[in-house]
Each structure stands twice: as C-alpha cells, then as structure tokens.
Design a protein around this motif. Structure first.
Motif, PDB file in Angstrom:
ATOM      1  N   ASN A 151      36.390  40.451  35.434  1.00 52.86           N
ATOM      2  CA  ASN A 151      37.542  40.840  35.683  1.00 52.86           C
ATOM      3  C   ASN A 151      38.037  41.430  37.009  1.00 52.86           C
ATOM      4  O   ASN A 151      37.347  41.915  37.593  1.00 52.86           O
ATOM      5  CB  ASN A 151      37.925  41.936  34.668  1.00 52.86           C
ATOM      6  CG  ASN A 151      37.714  41.648  33.394  1.00 52.86           C
ATOM      7  OD1 ASN A 151      38.106  40.661  32.849  1.00 52.86           O
ATOM      8  ND2 ASN A 151      37.029  42.510  32.634  1.00 52.86           N
ATOM      9  N   TRP A 152      38.925  40.551  37.856  1.00 51.55           N
ATOM     10  CA  TRP A 152      39.573  40.847  39.074  1.00 51.55           C
ATOM     11  C   TRP A 152      40.838  41.165  38.897  1.00 51.55           C
ATOM     12  O   TRP A 152      41.549  40.811  38.251  1.00 51.55           O
ATOM     13  CB  TRP A 152      39.091  39.625  40.002  1.00 51.55           C
ATOM     14  CG  TRP A 152      37.716  39.242  39.721  1.00 51.55           C
ATOM     15  CD1 TRP A 152      37.304  37.861  39.315  1.00 51.55           C
ATOM     16  CD2 TRP A 152      36.411  39.787  39.990  1.00 51.55           C
ATOM     17  NE1 TRP A 152      36.057  37.711  39.101  1.00 51.55           N
ATOM     18  CE2 TRP A 152      35.476  38.895  39.912  1.00 51.55           C
ATOM     19  CE3 TRP A 152      36.177  40.949  40.887  1.00 51.55           C
ATOM     20  CZ2 TRP A 152      33.977  38.915  39.950  1.00 51.55           C
ATOM     21  CZ3 TRP A 152      34.856  41.240  40.894  1.00 51.55           C
ATOM     22  CH2 TRP A 152      33.836  40.416  40.796  1.00 51.55           C
ATOM     23  N   ASP A 153      41.186  41.872  40.348  1.00 56.77           N
ATOM     24  CA  ASP A 153      42.574  42.490  40.437  1.00 56.77           C
ATOM     25  C   ASP A 153      43.700  41.134  40.218  1.00 56.77           C
ATOM     26  O   ASP A 153      44.906  41.264  39.977  1.00 56.77           O
ATOM     27  CB  ASP A 153      42.755  43.132  41.614  1.00 56.77           C
ATOM     28  CG  ASP A 153      42.273  44.633  41.465  1.00 56.77           C
ATOM     29  OD1 ASP A 153      41.776  44.864  40.368  1.00 56.77           O
ATOM     30  OD2 ASP A 153      42.158  45.470  42.379  1.00 56.77           O
ATOM     31  N   VAL A 154      43.218  39.981  40.821  1.00 59.77           N
ATOM     32  CA  VAL A 154      43.972  38.903  40.549  1.00 59.77           C
ATOM     33  C   VAL A 154      43.302  37.968  39.331  1.00 59.77           C
ATOM     34  O   VAL A 154      42.423  37.425  39.398  1.00 59.77           O
ATOM     35  CB  VAL A 154      43.773  37.985  41.683  1.00 59.77           C
ATOM     36  CG1 VAL A 154      44.801  36.671  41.838  1.00 59.77           C
ATOM     37  CG2 VAL A 154      44.405  38.852  43.454  1.00 59.77           C
ATOM     38  N   ASP A 155      44.376  37.883  38.625  1.00 62.06           N
ATOM     39  CA  ASP A 155      44.083  37.422  37.319  1.00 62.06           C
ATOM     40  C   ASP A 155      43.439  36.184  37.233  1.00 62.06           C
ATOM     41  O   ASP A 155      42.517  35.768  36.179  1.00 62.06           O
ATOM     42  CB  ASP A 155      45.256  37.357  36.261  1.00 62.06           C
ATOM     43  CG  ASP A 155      45.561  38.838  35.829  1.00 62.06           C
ATOM     44  OD1 ASP A 155      44.836  39.694  36.220  1.00 62.06           O
ATOM     45  OD2 ASP A 155      46.693  39.317  35.234  1.00 62.06           O
ATOM     46  N   ILE A 156      43.887  35.262  37.912  1.00 65.87           N
ATOM     47  CA  ILE A 156      43.506  33.688  37.807  1.00 65.87           C
ATOM     48  C   ILE A 156      41.974  33.575  38.373  1.00 65.87           C
ATOM     49  O   ILE A 156      41.355  32.659  38.009  1.00 65.87           O
ATOM     50  CB  ILE A 156      44.111  32.616  38.718  1.00 65.87           C
ATOM     51  CG1 ILE A 156      44.101  33.157  40.232  1.00 65.87           C
ATOM     52  CG2 ILE A 156      45.678  32.783  38.348  1.00 65.87           C
ATOM     53  CD1 ILE A 156      44.734  32.354  41.363  1.00 65.87           C
ATOM     54  N   TYR A 157      41.381  34.576  38.685  1.00 70.35           N
ATOM     55  CA  TYR A 157      40.090  34.411  39.097  1.00 70.35           C
ATOM     56  C   TYR A 157      38.985  35.065  37.854  1.00 70.35           C
ATOM     57  O   TYR A 157      37.943  35.138  38.028  1.00 70.35           O
ATOM     58  CB  TYR A 157      39.699  35.578  40.401  1.00 70.35           C
ATOM     59  CG  TYR A 157      40.016  34.971  41.702  1.00 70.35           C
ATOM     60  CD1 TYR A 157      39.112  34.040  42.280  1.00 70.35           C
ATOM     61  CD2 TYR A 157      41.443  34.978  41.961  1.00 70.35           C
ATOM     62  CE1 TYR A 157      39.801  33.490  43.814  1.00 70.35           C
ATOM     63  CE2 TYR A 157      41.874  34.228  43.221  1.00 70.35           C
ATOM     64  CZ  TYR A 157      41.024  33.737  44.082  1.00 70.35           C
ATOM     65  OH  TYR A 157      41.641  33.107  45.050  1.00 70.35           O
ATOM     66  N   ASP A 158      39.514  35.702  36.835  1.00 69.80           N
ATOM     67  CA  ASP A 158      38.915  36.320  35.724  1.00 69.80           C
ATOM     68  C   ASP A 158      38.199  35.085  34.971  1.00 69.80           C
ATOM     69  O   ASP A 158      38.780  33.731  34.861  1.00 69.80           O
ATOM     70  CB  ASP A 158      39.885  36.965  35.042  1.00 69.80           C
ATOM     71  CG  ASP A 158      40.382  38.122  35.243  1.00 69.80           C
ATOM     72  OD1 ASP A 158      40.116  38.746  36.517  1.00 69.80           O
ATOM     73  OD2 ASP A 158      41.215  38.651  34.384  1.00 69.80           O
ATOM     74  N   SER A 159      36.948  35.451  34.353  1.00 66.31           N
ATOM     75  CA  SER A 159      36.400  34.494  33.548  1.00 66.31           C
ATOM     76  C   SER A 159      35.414  35.151  32.591  1.00 66.31           C
ATOM     77  O   SER A 159      35.248  36.342  32.539  1.00 66.31           O
ATOM     78  CB  SER A 159      35.394  33.271  34.605  1.00 66.31           C
ATOM     79  OG  SER A 159      34.470  34.117  35.123  1.00 66.31           O
ATOM     80  N   ARG A 160      35.035  34.353  31.684  1.00 66.80           N
ATOM     81  CA  ARG A 160      34.081  34.849  30.485  1.00 66.80           C
ATOM     82  C   ARG A 160      32.859  33.677  30.496  1.00 66.80           C
ATOM     83  O   ARG A 160      33.251  32.588  30.567  1.00 66.80           O
ATOM     84  CB  ARG A 160      34.832  35.083  29.180  1.00 66.80           C
ATOM     85  CG  ARG A 160      35.862  36.037  29.276  1.00 66.80           C
ATOM     86  CD  ARG A 160      36.306  36.380  27.730  1.00 66.80           C
ATOM     87  NE  ARG A 160      37.422  37.302  27.686  1.00 66.80           N
ATOM     88  CZ  ARG A 160      38.152  37.578  26.806  1.00 66.80           C
ATOM     89  NH1 ARG A 160      37.477  37.081  25.715  1.00 66.80           N
ATOM     90  NH2 ARG A 160      39.005  38.784  26.829  1.00 66.80           N
ATOM     91  N   GLY A 161      31.635  34.147  30.140  1.00 68.19           N
ATOM     92  CA  GLY A 161      30.866  33.006  30.008  1.00 68.19           C
ATOM     93  C   GLY A 161      29.533  33.631  29.496  1.00 68.19           C
ATOM     94  O   GLY A 161      29.427  34.989  28.812  1.00 68.19           O
ATOM     95  N   TYR A 162      28.593  32.716  29.200  1.00 74.38           N
ATOM     96  CA  TYR A 162      27.299  33.225  28.679  1.00 74.38           C
ATOM     97  C   TYR A 162      26.131  32.352  28.922  1.00 74.38           C
ATOM     98  O   TYR A 162      26.460  31.405  29.816  1.00 74.38           O
ATOM     99  CB  TYR A 162      27.417  33.063  27.050  1.00 74.38           C
ATOM    100  CG  TYR A 162      27.503  31.466  26.597  1.00 74.38           C
ATOM    101  CD1 TYR A 162      26.630  30.720  26.278  1.00 74.38           C
ATOM    102  CD2 TYR A 162      28.920  30.974  26.420  1.00 74.38           C
ATOM    103  CE1 TYR A 162      26.733  29.544  25.867  1.00 74.38           C
ATOM    104  CE2 TYR A 162      29.072  29.779  26.134  1.00 74.38           C
ATOM    105  CZ  TYR A 162      27.915  28.990  25.634  1.00 74.38           C
ATOM    106  OH  TYR A 162      28.090  27.690  25.251  1.00 74.38           O
ATOM    107  N   ARG A 163      24.997  32.801  28.856  1.00 78.39           N
ATOM    108  CA  ARG A 163      23.914  31.946  28.979  1.00 78.39           C
ATOM    109  C   ARG A 163      22.764  32.121  28.011  1.00 78.39           C
ATOM    110  O   ARG A 163      22.662  33.223  27.214  1.00 78.39           O
ATOM    111  CB  ARG A 163      23.084  32.270  30.604  1.00 78.39           C
ATOM    112  CG  ARG A 163      22.510  33.596  30.570  1.00 78.39           C
ATOM    113  CD  ARG A 163      21.688  33.915  31.906  1.00 78.39           C
ATOM    114  NE  ARG A 163      20.683  34.851  31.927  1.00 78.39           N
ATOM    115  CZ  ARG A 163      20.410  35.830  32.920  1.00 78.39           C
ATOM    116  NH1 ARG A 163      20.640  35.170  34.082  1.00 78.39           N
ATOM    117  NH2 ARG A 163      19.638  36.643  32.629  1.00 78.39           N
TER     118      ARG A 163
END
Length: 442
Positions: free
Chosen positions: A268-280
């Motif tokens: 989660n970043w202050d600029v929303d377009i950089y946000d992501s979710r993931g797994y391994r």
C-alpha cells in the motif's frame, strides 16, 4: 563484529557473508542494504530450529565458523552482555555520481560506533543493537550522509516444542547513486529514507513435523529530493508492505528440514496506482546451525503472483526463488550464496511493475589463523514490465581481513559495479570503490 559495509549498491555480499555465519537479522540489515535500494517484502517467518530447541542460546565449544567472524566476550553487567565496537574507514570512489561521462572521484571517510546488549536464559534470548554512521566526501559535501538504526529481537520457548520469535527495528539510510529509483532520476542529492519494521512468528513442533506462522510489516517514508532545485515528491514510495505467511516442515535428517510455504502480501502506497496484492507458493530446505553443521541457511523456489491497481502495470505471474546459504567447504574455506526474485514497482514511464532478480556468492579462505582473503560477485537484473527496458548490474569484489588480535581487525575491500541497460538511451556506467577499515570491539 568485524568489518564495515559502505552504502554503495554492491555492498550486499558483505551482508551475505556475515548473516550466513550467524549474525542477527538486525546486524545484517545495518551492515548492508539491498543493492537496488527498493523496498523488499519483509520476511514474516523467523528462523525456526526444529531439531535443536536450544540452538538459539548455545554454541559449540569449538566452532570452526568463528575463525571467519570472531566474537569477543564483551563486558558482563549482571545478566547482560554489553558489546561495544567502533569502525573507522577511509575509501576512494572513482565515480561518486555513477555517471557514464564526466566521471568524478573523491576520497571519503566513515565512522560507525555500535552497541549491542544481549541477555539469555534457559528458554529465551533478547538482543538490542544500535549504530550511528557518518559518511563524508573530501570533494562533495552535498553527498555526505548520517545513517543509523536501532532494533530489538527476542526468542522465547515456553515449552520444548513451541517457539515465539519477534523483532522491531528502525533504520535511517540513503539511496545510493546509480541504485534503485535514483538510476531513473538524477536527484541533486542522495535520497534519505526512514524504515520501520516489525515481525513475529509462532513456531510449533509435532515430532518430526513442524509449523511456522508469521506476520511482518514494513513502513517507509522518503525525504523529498530536488532535481535542479525543484522538489520531486517520493510519495509513490511512501507507505507500507505487509506479509502473512505459513510454513509446514518435516525433519528429514539431523539439522535438515524440507518445507512448503504459502505467503500473501499487500503493498500500500500513498499513490494508489502503485498498490498491489500478491502471493507466493514455494518449497525449500532449511539447514540449521548446530554442532557439526557444515551448511547453514535456507533455499526455496516456486511460484509468485502480483496484481497491481494501475492500468500501466502488468500482472506478474512467474517463478520465484530465494534464500541464503553458507557452506564450510574445508577447515579454512567458506562459501556463501544468496538469491532472490521479487515482484516490485517503479515510477518508470509513469508507473510499471518490476521483476527483480539477484544471485550472489563469495569464497573466503583463512590463509593463517588471523589472515582471511575473499572474492565474490553479484549479478542483478531489473525487468521493467511493458517498458521495453531491462537493467543489468554485475559487481565483483575482493577483500582482505587481518585479525590483529581478538579486539582489533584491519580490512581492505575492493568492489566494482558495471551497469548497463537494454532500454533505449539509458546510459551505462562503471564504478570502483577501495575501502580501508579498522574495527575495534570489546
């Protein structure tokens, strides 16, 4: 703790060597930043030793690993061991600004006092470490830095089959010229940042089967640098990364386990377009320290997936690997290796997803009981997805360490980095750094 790590983008291998022979996770991060300077996913599962519940608090009487990283007894104050040390170093950097043309070199210095407090009982260990580091250049005062960190880590075993592990730490650091996002943006000065990290894990043993469940978080805040005097916001790098992971392992042989791990993360970043979710999802092997162990560390490989908010970001769906191993090849030889492959993000082209891959290794040889020579290399690849750019950085190194006595170490390190890119119009560069150090400890 001998030696010093300069905060240049190829400082990783010093950290690999020290962490592999048993320094704490806090010491590893304090001595060596990632060569990319980008926020790495925090590690949630913490070192579980399923076959030797007391290995966290005891050491063999004669440990052959210690010749490569001697430990002084420190100062005993009641139940607490106080471990003070100070490092002073002089260095020459022949390309301070990591430029492809108009290369400018400078001499510089580093002073780094450190203090550790360690206490342990029959079922617990507790360690606090802190350092302050001042780095300056004779020609370019604008590149001077003050860095530091403090952290606390502990392990408690409420019963022989249960282990609770936790740590908290804070780091103040600066991004190196030619590393991370500074390779993309020509900032007027090195970019400073503050990092806070916390993690905890619950480990449980069921005969030869064991489990580990952990939660970790990292919080990042970057200074606002300038380009030509104009402020350039780093808010897209301000934010947090959280990881929840679980491992299930099986003790296949003494000090040796195989495991599977499932981990999920949220960035989660202050600029929303950089946000992501993931797994391994990975499988691997864990090799514990202990009496007679010749290999220490862990290695794993598997699959990772990362989905981003921004439309310019490509979903990452590919293989992953990671780990750090140390091998006592012979009484006078050690080999260490580290690797990782992570899904990250970059501001390039307004925001793109990034796959970062690293492999690194080195050999150390004890010529005599107090003279150690070493050599190694690291290779870093940054793949900017959808941007038509892939960066490569190759960094060989050589080192010499002379143990004057148990309390004093003299060192010399030479490191080179050669950077090139497949992107159109991206300049390449090379850099050499020569470091002379003195480390005194009690």
């Amino acid at each position: 703790m001998g030696g010093v790590s300069m905060r240049v983008r190829f400082a990783l291998l010093a950290g690999v060597a020290m962490s592999a022979v048993g320094l704490s996770a806090f010491s590893e991060a304090a001595f060596a930043q990632s060569p990319t300077q980008r926020p790495m996913p925090p590690q949630a599962v913490e070192g579980w030793a399923p076959t030797t519940p007391q290995s966290a608090t005891t050491k063999p009487a004669a440990d052959p690993w210690q010749q490569f990283n001697p430990v002084t007894p420190g100062i005993q104050v009641g139940a607490v061991t106080v471990l003070p040390s100070v490092t002073a170093a002089a260095f020459y950097d022949d390309n301070v600004f990591a430029s492809s043309a108009n290369r400018q070199g400078s001499w510089g210095g580093i002073v780094r006092p450190e203090l550790a407090l360690v206490t342990a009982g029959s079922n617990y260990t507790l360690e606090t470490r802190g350092y302050v580091e001042r780095k300056w250049y004779s020609r370019f005062s604008g590149e001077d830095q003050t860095n530091g960190g403090v952290g606390i880590a502990g392990t408690v075993m409420p019963d022989p089959d249960t282990q609770l592990v936790g740590k908290v730490r804070y780091l103040r650091s600066h991004e190196d010229r030619g590393g991370g996002e500074s390779q993309i943006n020509a900032f007027d000065q090195p970019v400073g940042s503050n990092t806070w990290e916390a993690s905890g894990a619950i480990n449980k043993r069921y005969g030869r089967v064991w489990s580990s469940v952990g939660l970790a978080g990292s919080w990042y805040n970057y200074d606002t640098p300038t380009i030509g005097g104009v402020p350039f916001s780093q808010s897209y790098r301000d934010g947090n990364v959280g990881v929840l992971s679980g491992r299930l392992g099986y003790v296949a042989a003494p000090l040796t386990s195989v495991f599977v791990e499932v981990a999920g993360n949220r960035r989660n970043w202050d600029v929303d377009i950089y946000d992501s979710r993931g797994y391994r999802i990975v499988g691997g092997v864990l090799l514990e320290p202990g009496q007679g162990s010749r290999v220490r560390g862990e290695a794993f490989a598997g699959y990772m997936n990362q989905n981003y908010n921004g439309v310019t970001f490509e979903t990452i769906s590919t293989f992953t690997y990671g780990g750090s191993l140390a091998y006592l090849l012979a009484p006078r030889w050690t080999a260490v290796a580290e690797g990782r492959r992570n899904a990250l993000e970059s501001k390039l082209n307004g925001g793109v997803s990034l796959i970062e891959s690293l492999i690194a290794g080195r050999l150390d040889y004890a010529v005599t009981s107090n003279l150690i020579v070493g050599a190694g290399a690291s290779y870093l690849v940054d793949e900017f997805k959808g941007a038509g750019r892939t960066d490569h950085a190759l960094s060989p190194l050589v080192s010499v360490k002379y143990l004057v006595n148990p309390n004093l170490t003299l060192g010399f390190d030479y490191r080179n980095v050669t950077f090139d890119s497949g992107g159109t119009g991206v300049p390449s560069y090379y850099r050499n750094v020569y470091l002379f150090s003195l480390n005194a400890r009690l």
